[in-house]
Design a protein around this motif. Structure first.
Motif, short mmCIF file in Angstrom:
data_model
loop_
_atom_site.label_atom_id
_atom_site.label_comp_id
_atom_site.label_asym_id
_atom_site.label_seq_id
_atom_site.Cartn_x
_atom_site.Cartn_y
_atom_site.Cartn_z
N ALA A 1 -6.08 12.33 17.38
CA ALA A 1 -5.96 13.51 17.83
C ALA A 1 -4.55 12.74 18.44
N TYR A 2 -3.12 12.74 19.22
CA TYR A 2 -2.66 12.76 20.62
C TYR A 2 -1.40 14.04 20.55
N ALA A 3 -0.74 13.64 21.11
CA ALA A 3 0.12 14.56 22.46
C ALA A 3 0.64 16.05 21.37
N LYS A 4 1.36 15.41 20.86
CA LYS A 4 2.22 16.48 19.87
C LYS A 4 1.97 16.72 18.38
N GLY A 5 0.38 16.61 18.00
CA GLY A 5 -0.52 16.87 16.74
C GLY A 5 -1.55 16.41 16.83
N SER A 6 -1.76 15.31 15.30
CA SER A 6 -2.59 15.45 14.64
C SER A 6 -3.14 15.24 13.37
N ALA A 7 -3.68 13.74 13.06
CA ALA A 7 -3.58 12.90 11.65
C ALA A 7 -5.21 12.94 11.31
N ALA A 8 -5.31 13.48 9.96
CA ALA A 8 -6.52 12.97 9.43
C ALA A 8 -6.30 12.77 7.96
N GLY A 9 -7.48 11.90 7.34
CA GLY A 9 -6.90 10.87 6.74
C GLY A 9 -8.32 9.68 6.52
N ASP A 10 -8.29 8.99 5.17
CA ASP A 10 -8.74 7.36 4.74
C ASP A 10 -7.43 6.65 5.39
N PHE A 11 -8.51 5.45 6.09
CA PHE A 11 -7.74 4.47 6.09
C PHE A 11 -8.22 3.33 5.69
N ARG A 12 -7.39 1.93 5.54
CA ARG A 12 -7.39 1.11 4.59
C ARG A 12 -7.49 -0.22 4.57
N ALA A 13 -7.63 -1.75 5.71
CA ALA A 13 -6.96 -2.82 6.07
C ALA A 13 -8.28 -3.40 5.34
N ALA A 14 -7.35 -4.70 4.82
CA ALA A 14 -8.35 -5.76 4.52
C ALA A 14 -7.42 -7.09 3.87
N LEU A 15 -7.44 -8.08 4.97
CA LEU A 15 -7.11 -9.27 4.53
C LEU A 15 -8.11 -10.47 4.37
N ASP A 16 -7.95 -10.82 2.67
CA ASP A 16 -8.21 -12.06 2.33
C ASP A 16 -7.39 -13.16 1.92
N PRO A 17 -7.86 -14.40 2.37
CA PRO A 17 -6.94 -15.47 2.45
C PRO A 17 -6.76 -15.88 0.84
N GLY A 18 -7.68 -15.68 0.20
CA GLY A 18 -7.74 -16.35 -1.33
C GLY A 18 -7.41 -14.91 -2.34
N ALA A 19 -7.10 -14.32 -1.94
CA ALA A 19 -5.95 -12.93 -2.56
C ALA A 19 -4.86 -13.16 -2.27
N ALA A 20 -4.08 -13.13 -4.35
CA ALA A 20 -2.96 -13.59 -4.64
C ALA A 20 -1.59 -11.94 -2.65
N ARG A 21 -2.17 -11.42 -2.75
CA ARG A 21 -1.52 -10.48 -1.63
C ARG A 21 -2.44 -10.57 -0.33
N PRO A 22 -2.26 -11.53 0.90
CA PRO A 22 -3.96 -11.65 1.36
C PRO A 22 -3.76 -10.58 2.66
N LEU A 23 -2.89 -9.42 2.55
CA LEU A 23 -3.10 -8.71 3.63
C LEU A 23 -2.10 -7.01 2.70
N SER A 24 -3.05 -6.42 2.94
CA SER A 24 -2.66 -4.72 2.58
C SER A 24 -3.42 -3.93 3.28
N VAL A 25 -2.53 -3.29 3.47
CA VAL A 25 -2.86 -1.18 4.27
C VAL A 25 -2.78 -0.72 3.38
N THR A 26 -3.68 0.57 3.15
CA THR A 26 -2.89 2.00 3.18
C THR A 26 -3.81 3.15 3.84
N VAL A 27 -2.59 3.97 4.06
CA VAL A 27 -2.80 5.50 4.57
C VAL A 27 -2.82 6.93 3.22
#
Length: 729
Positions: A160-186
């Motif tokens: 919740a913030y001053a001009k509205g709100s947001a609700a849902g799922d958030f995922r973030a992963a950092l794995d140095p051994g992966a092909a794409r080490p950093l991934s973020v989804t919303v």
């Protein structure tokens, strides 16, 4: 007292020794102090305001270097709530491995080797946090910490913030051994003043920063689904070489609302050197929601550059548009520059802009065809012209200044079968206080008529129209009036304040072609128009040309119309020369356009009555019948009382006059003219507030049709038609 003092000093020394010993033990063996049991006691006693609870909790610590500890924390079903209501949530799994350096100023987190946070239903209220005065950003102990491994899963997360709100799922992963080490989804639903919309976004990054060592490359790819508003996607790749970063990338936005439907950046390339600056250049493509004047898209190049040295900076942005060629040609370039000192506020920086744009229509006839059957259709006689026209605009200066101006030049070189229109308009259009609600406009320009030849629409006195009765008209009661629906008046449009000045001059006299005169009419202009109020001052001059007057050839020697700002009427000064076998008559036009004064002279000198008789009827007074003699007298009286206008000269000259009447009491003049086809036209006016026009057309023996129009101002206007029947006994 001395004994007590000695005892207190000894106690203090013992405590200090104990604390120092405990500190040494803690730095050497932190695992002896920090355990799961001691962590549970500390959270329960010192964090009770946050209502912490858990199912299991473990903490271990070890010292692997001087003043450096590694802490491993894990908990299940760990819940916590801010007493101010700014945060609450439960973590089914919470794990963290951090490396802390104990400096003399306190602990500093050097790196987070591993972080796992899995929650279902966490909530953050940024508005309450700001209202409570909680500090923003990361704590000082966490600033500069690096992250080696990360796994964050927040399902049913709400913000919740001053001009509205947001609700849902958030995922973030950092794995140095992966092909794409950093991934973020919303995947969230965002509520605000514009309603509720869904946001789905994902981003991945590949860099050797997470694999240890200093980073040498970064590759990022991102996508976002804005729901009903459209989609976004972008990619970028950068590598470090010779002490600077070089990269390339592309971006695209497909929008479903707003004036644009597509924005694309491609072939992006640039470089950046730490501490000195960098450059970036891209190609862009814009697709409007609907074609504007046939424009289905625009493209060009975008260039950004920045420099910093010796505490100063300089930044520049350039946008260049590719030529757009259809039935028109468009080009443009915009440059923005800023420079200043790094240690001073940005508002103190020097900012400037430079704009150059041009629009050209090589074939004016194609513009006429494009605007045909629209509200902006080109009117006659200009619609038959052919040729090019061009507009150029230039502007420069500080866009933040109270006055921003643009200079323009507009030229035409149009021609038709008999017409010609070659003009040049140049001036300056300025906006005052553009960023303020009370903005206003100023214009100062000059219109030069280099060569203008115009054929005016054909004007003539037509025959009386015939009247037919529609067979569908039935007699009977008047139909009941339909109830009118109440309409709410639209809010009136209020144009912003504006001031304007336009000077109009002719290089060669304007040539007017009209069926009312045999020869072309040359006209010169030297005017200055201003607003507000709408006014004009200067001179309109008609030069010598032949004219048919009183059904004979005459010559307009000159006619000057002088306008003055603030005056309702213009001053007149002109001369018409009329030659007969027996005399040369001069008709002087004096006075004003509202009250023109006509004076008659002749060589050899003649009486006014003789001149009028010769002009109107082509006879001497001795050859006139009584009705014509009365008309001559009425005309002379009307001339003395300024009862005739300028149009009367043409009516007198082009149409046979049957009778002229003048009422000295009401100062009303009436002229009866004979029209083609046997109709009679009667004009009556006091040349002030009242005007009357009547046309009488015989239809058959004892039958005639007469139409009358009376104008006594805006509040009294009437038109009537009579079908007359008469029979003489």
């Amino acid at each position: 007292m001395r004994a007590w003092a000695k005892r207190l000093a000894g106690l203090a020394a013992g405590l200090a020794t104990g604390v120092a010993f405990a500190g040494v033990v803690f730095l050497a063996e932190p695992g002896l102090v920090l355990t799961g049991r001691t962590a549970a006691v500390a959270l329960t006693r010192f964090g009770s305001a946050y209502a912490p609870r858990w199912t299991s909790l473990n903490l271990s610590a070890d010292a692997f270097a001087r003043r450096r500890h590694r802490y491993v924390f894990s908990a299940t079903d760990f819940c916590v709530a801010d007493p101010g209501g700014s945060f609450s949530g439960c973590f089914s799994r919470l794990e963290a491995t951090v490396v802390v350096f104990w400096s003399r100023r306190g602990p500093i987190v050097e790196r987070i080797e591993r972080l796992v946070a899995i929650s279902d239903g966490a909530r953050v209220d940024a508005a309450r946090r700001a209202k409570a005065g909680a500090p923003g950003g990361l704590p000082s102990a966490l600033r500069g910490a690096s992250v080696r491994s990360l796994n964050v899963e927040l399902t049913r997360f709400s913000l919740a913030y001053a001009k509205g709100s947001a609700a849902g799922d958030f995922r973030a992963a950092l794995d140095p051994g992966a092909a794409r080490p950093l991934s973020v989804t919303v995947d969230a639903r965002v509520r605000g003043a514009q309603g509720t919309r869904r946001l789905k976004a994902s981003a991945t990054a590949d860099t050797d920063l997470f694999r240890g060592g200093e980073p040498t490359f970064v590759e990022v790819s991102a996508r976002a689904d804005l729901g009903p508003r459209g989609r976004l996607r972008a990619s970028a790749r950068a590598r470090r070489a010779s002490g600077r970063w070089e990269g390339s990338g592309a971006a695209e936005a497909l929008l479903s609302t707003g004036p644009l439907r597509g924005v694309r950046l491609s072939a992006c390339a640039g470089w950046a050197a730490p501490g000195s600056g960098g450059e970036l250049s891209c190609r862009y493509e814009l697709t409007p929601a609907a074609p504007v004047f046939g424009i289905k898209g625009a493209s060009g190049s975008l260039a950004l550059s920045a420099r910093a040295a010796n505490g100063k900076f300089h930044a520049e942005a350039k946008v260049h548009s590719d030529p757009i060629a259809a039935w028109y040609e468009l080009t443009g370039e915009l440059a923005l520059r800023a420079s200043g000192h790094l240690d001073r506020p940005l508002k103190d920086a020097q900012v400037s802009h430079e704009l150059r744009a041009s629009a050209k229509v090589p074939r004016f006839e194609e513009l006429v065809a494009f605007l045909r059957d629209t509200a902006y259709a080109v009117p006659a006689p200009f619609h038959v012209l052919k040729g090019p026209l061009e507009l150029t605009v230039e502007s420069q200066g500080d866009p933040r200044s109270p006055r921003t101006a643009a200079r323009y030049v507009f030229t035409t070189d149009l021609a038709g079968a008999r017409e010609r229109l070659a003009v040049r308009a140049a001036g300056e259009l300025a906006v005052l206080n553009a960023a303020a609600p009370g903005r206003s406009f100023e214009h100062d320009g000059e219109l030069t008529l280099q060569e203008v030849v115009l054929e005016l629409p054909r004007l003539e006195i037509g025959r009386t129209p015939k009247v037919f009765v529609d067979a569908r008209i039935k007699s009977g009661d008047e139909p009941a009036a339909a109830p009118s629906r109440a309409r709410h008046p639209a809010a009136p449009f209020r144009a912003p304040p504006a001031r304007a000045r336009l000077a109009v001059k002719t290089v060669k006299p304007v040539t007017l072609l009209s069926n009312l005169v045999r020869d072309p009419v040359p006209m010169s202009l030297d005017l200055v128009a201003t607003y507000p109020p709408a006014a004009a001052a200067g001179l309109v001059s008609f030069r010598e040309f032949d004219v048919e007057l009183f059904r004979r050839n005459a010559t307009l020697d000159h006619l000057n119309v002088a306008l003055s700002s603030g005056a309702k009427a213009a001053s007149l000064e002109g001369l018409v020369r009329y030659r007969t076998p027996s005399a040369e008559i001069g008709i002087l036009i004096l006075g004003t356009t509202e009250k023109p004064r006509i004076e008659l002279t002749s060589v050899p000198p003649m009486k006014r009555a003789d001149i009028i008789a010769l002009l109107i009827f082509g006879k001497s007074p001795d050859e006139l019948d009584p009705d014509q003699t009365a008309s001559v007298g009425n005309t002379e009286t009307a001339l003395e009382s300024q009862g005739f206008g300028l149009a009367s000269l043409y009516l007198f000259g082009a149409t046979p006059v049957e009778h002229v009447g003048y009422d000295s009491a009401t100062k009303t003049t009436s002229v009866k003219l004979r029209l083609p086809g046997g109709a009679n036209l009667t004009l009556g006016s006091d040349f002030d507030q009242s005007r009357q026009l009547s046309v009488r057309k015989p239809l058959a023996p004892h039958w005639a049709l007469q139409s009358e129009f009376t104008d006594q101002g805006q509040d009294s206007r009437a038109a009537t038609t009579f079908l007359e029947w008469f029979n003489r006994y």
